[in-house]
Design an enzyme around this catalytic site. Structure first.
Site, mmCIF file in Angstrom:
data_model
loop_
_atom_site.group_PDB
_atom_site.id
_atom_site.type_symbol
_atom_site.label_atom_id
_atom_site.label_comp_id
_atom_site.label_asym_id
_atom_site.label_seq_id
_atom_site.Cartn_x
_atom_site.Cartn_y
_atom_site.Cartn_z
ATOM 1 N N ASP A 42 3.644 131.115 59.296
ATOM 2 C CA ASP A 42 4.980 131.649 59.559
ATOM 3 C C ASP A 42 5.401 132.707 58.531
ATOM 4 O OD1 ASP A 42 5.001 129.051 58.068
ATOM 5 O OD2 ASP A 42 7.043 129.658 57.665
ATOM 6 N N ARG A 80 3.460 120.303 54.345
ATOM 7 C CA ARG A 80 4.841 120.795 54.125
ATOM 8 C C ARG A 80 5.845 119.865 54.806
ATOM 9 N NH1 ARG A 80 5.585 127.050 55.167
ATOM 10 N NH2 ARG A 80 4.876 126.455 57.223
ATOM 11 N N ASP A 110 1.926 123.657 62.084
ATOM 12 C CA ASP A 110 3.380 123.706 62.280
ATOM 13 C C ASP A 110 3.871 125.080 62.743
ATOM 14 O OD1 ASP A 110 2.938 125.135 59.965
ATOM 15 O OD2 ASP A 110 4.494 124.150 58.789
ATOM 16 N N THR A 165 -3.125 127.498 60.161
ATOM 17 C CA THR A 165 -2.586 126.617 59.128
ATOM 18 C C THR A 165 -3.120 125.212 59.323
ATOM 19 O OG1 THR A 165 -0.626 125.453 58.311
ATOM 20 C CG2 THR A 165 -0.437 126.371 60.493
ATOM 21 N N GLY A 223 -1.648 130.402 52.728
ATOM 22 C CA GLY A 223 -2.693 129.468 52.280
ATOM 23 C C GLY A 223 -3.904 129.580 53.193
ATOM 24 N N ASP A 235 -1.405 122.845 58.522
ATOM 25 C CA ASP A 235 -0.195 122.048 58.765
ATOM 26 C C ASP A 235 0.097 121.887 60.258
ATOM 27 O OD1 ASP A 235 -0.013 122.211 56.016
ATOM 28 O OD2 ASP A 235 1.480 123.808 56.044
ATOM 29 N N ARG A 278 10.095 141.531 50.193
ATOM 30 C CA ARG A 278 10.683 140.830 49.038
ATOM 31 C C ARG A 278 9.562 140.516 48.049
ATOM 32 N NH1 ARG A 278 11.713 135.205 52.492
ATOM 33 N NH2 ARG A 278 10.271 135.790 54.110
HETATM 34 O O1 F6P Z 1 0.623 125.531 54.253
HETATM 35 C C1 F6P Z 1 -0.595 125.014 53.818
HETATM 36 C C2 F6P Z 1 -0.411 124.201 52.576
HETATM 37 O O2 F6P Z 1 -1.663 123.662 52.191
HETATM 38 C C3 F6P Z 1 0.629 123.102 52.663
HETATM 39 O O3 F6P Z 1 0.169 121.970 53.350
HETATM 40 C C4 F6P Z 1 0.933 122.869 51.224
HETATM 41 O O4 F6P Z 1 2.236 122.355 51.067
HETATM 42 C C5 F6P Z 1 0.851 124.242 50.613
HETATM 43 O O5 F6P Z 1 0.045 125.007 51.493
HETATM 44 C C6 F6P Z 1 0.252 124.286 49.246
HETATM 45 O O6 F6P Z 1 0.323 125.592 48.778
HETATM 46 P P1 F6P Z 1 -0.431 126.107 47.477
HETATM 47 O O7 F6P Z 1 -1.862 126.372 47.854
HETATM 48 O O8 F6P Z 1 0.303 127.326 47.097
HETATM 49 O O9 F6P Z 1 -0.363 125.019 46.459
#
Ligand code: F6P
Length: 388
Positions: free
Chosen positions: A143, A211, A169, A165, A37, A167, A105
């Site tokens: 990650d 997340r 995390d 990120t 992301g 997040d 994968r």
């Molecule tokens: O990891 C970043 C993040 O924005 C998370 O907070 C969220 O759960 C996820 O990506 C959303 O992913 P997508 O853009 O695939 O909907």
């Protein structure tokens, strides 16, 4: 600078750099990719990596489009100095990104029942790397991207990682760029929802990303004075949340602002899944806990409650100044690591400075909030309800 001209017409040699005694490794051309992301600050990393590679090392930089997908599909372009001018303040990534492209994968199609057909396409990636004469990859990602980079390392491709990120995390990294911008954006949204909630005497439930980690929700909630903050690390008790809202109402505060992380769940209950992305290495997308919680509260205590999901607004837009600097510092450390042969490691932020750890140590890991985190203690001292 002296030395032979690189394939794109630049000299391939190294210079003394800052105060460090450089023992440069022979690099002539590196590839840069952004995976997973997006987040604010990615362009700041691409900019410093490219500029320092050109100015300090005299080597060529190739931009790989859409993360590892660009290596699988051979979508690679030169990045020159001018290509990375005027991108420092721009959100997103000029290279594009993908969170569905782990070469080990990779979804190559679907069977008649719509199930993904997954194959290891690492050989296609290796062929692209070979074709473009890339000596090393700078992988900017979370990650999942580090996990894909780890697969490349196992096949002999040197990699240097830069963590990103919203997040916050990533394991062994105390602060990722993009996070502070996301906290700012989310806090501004919470502030706005606060005033309308107060005017209408409503309970306002606001869902934030993150997340399985509560960093974004806890910091944004604290920054905007949320009355209730619910994080994944601390499953909530619905009765405790409802009683808290009623106590506030009894004390004359007829509205309540609730910041809930997308990964939060009731005690004994499950996280709410928004969708499963079948062709993604990490298929689960969380989302929807705000509506569930709002409905549960209304059913329980018959108080008007509204839900808002902040969603991708948290990932967009220009990085705040702090994230521009953090991203630039980490990108700079990464290109230094590349030059010094400190390969297969990720540049991280620890104890107020840049550091490095093996990519293998951060791949497929998540750094969650500890329950003795000072921010949790502060929230409790303020009388904030954490749902327990
Ligand atoms: O990891 C970043 C993040 O924005 C998370 O907070 C969220 O759960 C996820 O990506 C959303 O992913 P997508 O853009 O695939 O909907």
């Amino acid at each position: 600078m002296t030395g032979p001209m690189g394939p794109l017409g630049r000299r391939t040699t190294h210079v003394e750099w800052g105060q460090r005694s450089m023992k440069p490794k022979a690099l002539r051309r590196i590839g840069v990719l952004t995976g997973g992301g997006d987040c604010p600050g990615l362009n700041a990393v691409i900019r410093v990596v490219t500029k320092a590679a050109i100015l300090k090392l005299g080597i060529d930089v190739l931009g790989i489009e859409e993360g590892f997908l660009g290596l699988i599909e051979d979508r690679v372009r030169p990045l020159r100095y001018d290509d990375v001018s005027n991108i420092l303040t721009v959100g997103g990534t000029i290279l594009g990104t993908s969170n569905r492209a782990d070469p080990a994968r990779f979804c190559t199609g679907y069977d008649p029942d719509g199930r993904p057909v997954v194959a290891d396409v690492t050989d296609r990636v290796l062929a692209t790397i070979e074709r473009h004469h890339m000596d090393l990859l700078i992988c900017i990602g979370g990650d999942g991207t580090m996990s894909a980079a780890n697969g490349m390392i196992r096949r002999g491709v040197p990699c240097v990682g830069v963590p990103k990120t919203i997040d916050n995390d990533l394991m062994h990294c105390e602060l990722t760029f993009g996070f502070t911008t996301a906290v700012q954006t989310a806090s501004e949204c919470l502030d706005k929802i606060h005033t309308t909630g107060a005017s209408h005497h409503r309970i306002m439930v606001v869902e934030l990303m993150g997340r399985n980690a509560g960093w974004l929700t806890l910091q944004s909630g604290l920054a905007s004075g949320a009355d209730v903050i619910l994080i994944p690390e601390l499953p909530y008790d619905l009765d405790a949340v409802c009683e808290f809202c009623l106590r506030r109402a009894a004390a004359g505060r007829r509205f309540t602002l609730i910041a809930v992380a997308e990964g939060a769940r009731p005690r004994g209950g499950q996280q709410v899944i928004d969708r499963i992305i079948v062709d993604s290495p990490e298929p689960v997308r969380l989302g929807g806990i705000a509506q569930k919680l709002a409905a549960d509260i209304e059913n329980h205590i018959r108080r008007e409650t509204r839900a808002t999901i902040l969603g991708h607004v948290q990932r967009g837009g220009a990085p705040v100044a702090f994230d521009r600097v953090l991203a630039t510092l980490l990108g700079h450390r990464a290109i230094q690591m590349a030059a010094l042969g400190e390969w297969n490691q990720v540049a991280v932020w620890r104890a107020g400075r840049t550091d490095m750890v093996p990519i293998a140590d951060v791949a497929d890991q998540q750094r969650l909030l500890e329950l003795d985190d000072p921010l949790i203690a502060v929230a409790r001292a303020l009388g904030t309800c954490l749902g327990d």
